[in-house]
Design a protein around this motif. Structure first.
Motif, short mmCIF file in Angstrom:
data_model
loop_
_atom_site.label_atom_id
_atom_site.label_comp_id
_atom_site.label_asym_id
_atom_site.label_seq_id
_atom_site.Cartn_x
_atom_site.Cartn_y
_atom_site.Cartn_z
N ASP A 107 9.61 8.99 -0.91
CA ASP A 107 9.49 10.39 -1.28
C ASP A 107 10.71 11.17 -0.80
OD1 ASP A 107 9.03 10.95 1.40
OD2 ASP A 107 6.84 10.88 1.18
N THR A 151 0.82 -1.22 0.00
CA THR A 151 0.00 0.00 0.00
C THR A 151 0.85 1.27 0.00
OG1 THR A 151 -0.10 -0.22 2.39
CG2 THR A 151 -2.00 -1.03 1.15
N ARG A 152 2.15 1.14 0.04
CA ARG A 152 2.99 2.35 0.06
C ARG A 152 3.48 2.67 -1.36
NH1 ARG A 152 9.11 1.47 1.79
NH2 ARG A 152 9.30 2.81 -0.03
N ARG A 153 4.01 3.90 -1.54
CA ARG A 153 4.59 4.21 -2.85
C ARG A 153 5.87 3.38 -3.01
NH1 ARG A 153 5.36 9.11 -4.57
NH2 ARG A 153 7.50 8.74 -5.18
N SER A 167 -0.20 -1.32 -12.61
CA SER A 167 0.99 -0.69 -13.17
C SER A 167 0.76 -0.30 -14.63
CB SER A 167 2.19 -1.64 -13.05
OG SER A 167 2.41 -1.94 -11.69
N GLN A 225 8.14 7.20 -12.05
CA GLN A 225 8.94 6.99 -10.83
C GLN A 225 8.49 7.95 -9.73
OE1 GLN A 225 13.06 7.29 -12.06
NE2 GLN A 225 13.01 5.34 -13.15
N ARG A 226 8.14 9.17 -10.13
CA ARG A 226 7.69 10.16 -9.14
C ARG A 226 6.29 9.82 -8.61
NH1 ARG A 226 7.80 14.95 -12.10
NH2 ARG A 226 9.89 14.71 -12.88
N GLU A 227 5.45 9.33 -9.50
CA GLU A 227 4.05 9.06 -9.13
C GLU A 227 3.95 7.93 -8.10
OE1 GLU A 227 0.03 7.12 -9.92
OE2 GLU A 227 2.01 6.28 -10.23
N GLY A 228 4.79 6.91 -8.23
CA GLY A 228 4.93 5.95 -7.14
C GLY A 228 4.14 4.66 -7.20
N THR A 229 3.23 4.50 -8.18
CA THR A 229 2.47 3.23 -8.24
C THR A 229 3.41 2.05 -8.46
OG1 THR A 229 0.56 4.34 -9.18
CG2 THR A 229 0.66 1.95 -9.49
N CYS A 230 4.34 2.25 -9.38
CA CYS A 230 5.30 1.19 -9.66
C CYS A 230 6.63 1.84 -10.04
CB CYS A 230 4.81 0.28 -10.79
SG CYS A 230 4.68 1.11 -12.39
N TRP A 231 7.62 1.06 -10.29
CA TRP A 231 8.92 1.64 -10.65
C TRP A 231 9.50 0.88 -11.83
CZ3 TRP A 231 14.06 1.69 -11.65
CH2 TRP A 231 14.77 2.88 -11.42
#
Ligand SMILES: Cc1ncc(COP(=O)(O)O)c(C=O)c1O
Length: 455
Positions: A36, A30-32, A446, A411-417
């Motif tokens: 951040d 549930t985390r990015r 993603s 990468q900034r949005e955080g759903t996936c990398w």
């Protein structure tokens, strides 16, 4: 805290850390994915000069968790698709905790019978999964870079010994020349290993490759008994495999040594559906792979296997009066390090927890997810640059600037990398599906995030 009895300290501290570790992993979905900026900034609180006074262990642990955990990258979760990074299977994490408590040095059998027995067993399982001879020499090292180094050190030993040169004792100055051949898409870790071995980062002959990065056998230079030929199972960008059977047969006829960089790709051998891709690699002389990538054994765990065990031993073993030689395999006689962590414990636990069918299923599931990424992004009008043969997908979002911008925003949005790369002159997003933890919900979330950002 020195006032507490040691056993109580261990018991309470380890119980508390187990709770914290479990809470961290429970919350990972549930985390990015990337931390951040504030979390990274807070790391300053952990640095600075070493204070004079001792820290209270509970306070220390609380601070580490409060500040350290948010500044991790959630590679243990299911939505990290960067580089080729696997997660760690629950049994591997738990076994690593126990092994940390054991605190073993897996250098010699006499130092830790359990670590060496599990390492031996795990190496035998890996040889078996890769269909390699049972008498191959092997070593567990930190990763594929060191596994490449280790295999290439055995190759250097053997090729120079054939020319009457003892490289370990006499060094390279004045040694007969070796010809080193690599594909043009060789992984940089092989080049690094060649440099460390004194064979030079720049001297290898680079064989042209096709559009997927596969070495072209028709473009091989002349091979002989003094040639070290490096091929690859699983290109880091496309996942493509060199045509090993044809290349190895040519090398065998010429008496050349073939080394395989199979950091992740060799694990395809464990799946009945994908094993055809690894056809012919069993004819090589040395193999490097990673267990921290596709098999999800956790960091760090590289594996070096060498057909001629004596070449590996002669390249690595040293003797001293206090190091009892013994009859059985001693890990440090086959590896670059002497003292070493007991990474065989996690490898054993990871493979044992999956079983043969579980390893195959992990390979097949992650390859299926890679196909789904390709399909979901193609449907949205984006170009997939590679043939998706295993778990790697390369996607272009138009111009190089557009592609780089999507990667940065994602990468900034955080759903996936997902990371970036350049493939044969074109900027691309790399999607590498390597974790046991990835679910189809992770993949769909993603794909949706990428489409939202790119659209
Ligand atoms: C094909 C290949 N070889 C070698 C390596 C280096 O592996 P490690 O970082 O474990 O040393 C990688 C890493 O991604 C790889 O993909």
């Amino acid at each position: 805290m020195g006032t507490l009895p040691m056993q109580a300290t261990y018991h309470d501290l380890l119980t508390s850390v187990a709770r914290r570790a479990a809470a961290y992993l429970d919350g990972i979905g549930t985390r990015r994915v990337a931390p951040d900026a504030a979390a990274v900034h807070d790391l300053d609180q952990l640095t600075g000069q070493l204070p004079g006074e001792a820290a209270d262990p509970w306070e220390l642990l609380e601070t580490l968790d409060r500040i350290g955990s948010p500044a991790t990258v959630a590679t243990a979760g299911g939505r990290y698709f960067g580089f080729v990074i696997g997660g760690a299977l629950p049994s591997a994490v738990a076994a690593a905790c126990l092994a940390d408590a054991w605190g073993q040095n897996a250098s010699l059998r006499v130092m830790s019978p359990v670590s060496v027995a599990l390492e031996d067993a795990a190496l035998a399982w890996v040889r078996d999964l890769f269909r390699l001879p049972g008498n191959c020499g092997g070593a567990l090292v930190t990763g594929a870079t060191m596994a490449n180094f280790t295999g290439l050190a055995a190759a250097r030993h053997d090729l120079l010994a054939r020319a009457g040169w003892d490289v370990e004792n006499d060094g390279l100055s004045g040694a007969p020349p070796l010809t080193v051949v690599v594909g043009d898409e060789v992984h940089v870790s092989v080049i690094k290993a060649l440099g460390l071995l004194g064979l030079g980062r720049k001297h290898a002959i680079r064989v042209p490759v096709d559009g997927q990065g596969r070495m072209r056998p028709d473009a091989l230079p002349a091979l002989d008994r003094h040639t070290l030929l490096c091929i690859q199972a699983g290109n880091v960008n496309t996942g493509a495999f060199d045509p090993a059977r044809e290349i190895c047969q040519r090398a065998r006829e010429a008496g050349a040594w073939v080394h395989v960089d199979g950091a992740f790709g060799l694990w395809a051998a464990a799946s009945p559906s994908y094993m055809h891709l690894t056809d012919g690699f069993e004819l090589a002389d040395s193999w490097a792979t990673d267990a921290h990538k596709w098999p999800n054994a956790g960091y760090d765990c590289g594996i070096s296997l060498v057909r001629k065990a004596s070449a590996l031993r002669e390249a690595m073993a040293v003797g001293a009066a206090y190091l009892a030689p013994g009859e059985l395999r001693e890990p440090s006689h086959y590896s670059p390090d002497m003292s070493r962590r007991a990474r065989g414990v996690e490898l054993w636990a990871a493979l044992r927890s999956l079983g043969r069918r579980g390893v195959a299923e992990l390979i097949e599931r992650t390859c299926g997810f890679a196909q789904r990424f390709a399909e979901g992004l193609r449907e949205a009008g984006y170009e997939v640059l590679n043939e998706v043969v295993i778990n790697q997908v390369l996607v272009s979002f138009g111009s190089a600037e557009a592609t780089r911008s999507v990667i940065q925003q994602l990468q900034r949005e955080g759903t996936c990398w997902c990371g970036g790369t350049e493939w044969q002159g074109r900027a691309a997003m790399r999607i590498s599906v390597s974790s046991w933890a990835t679910t189809s919900e992770d993949v769909e979330a993603s794909i949706a995030a990428i489409r939202r950002i790119a659209g």
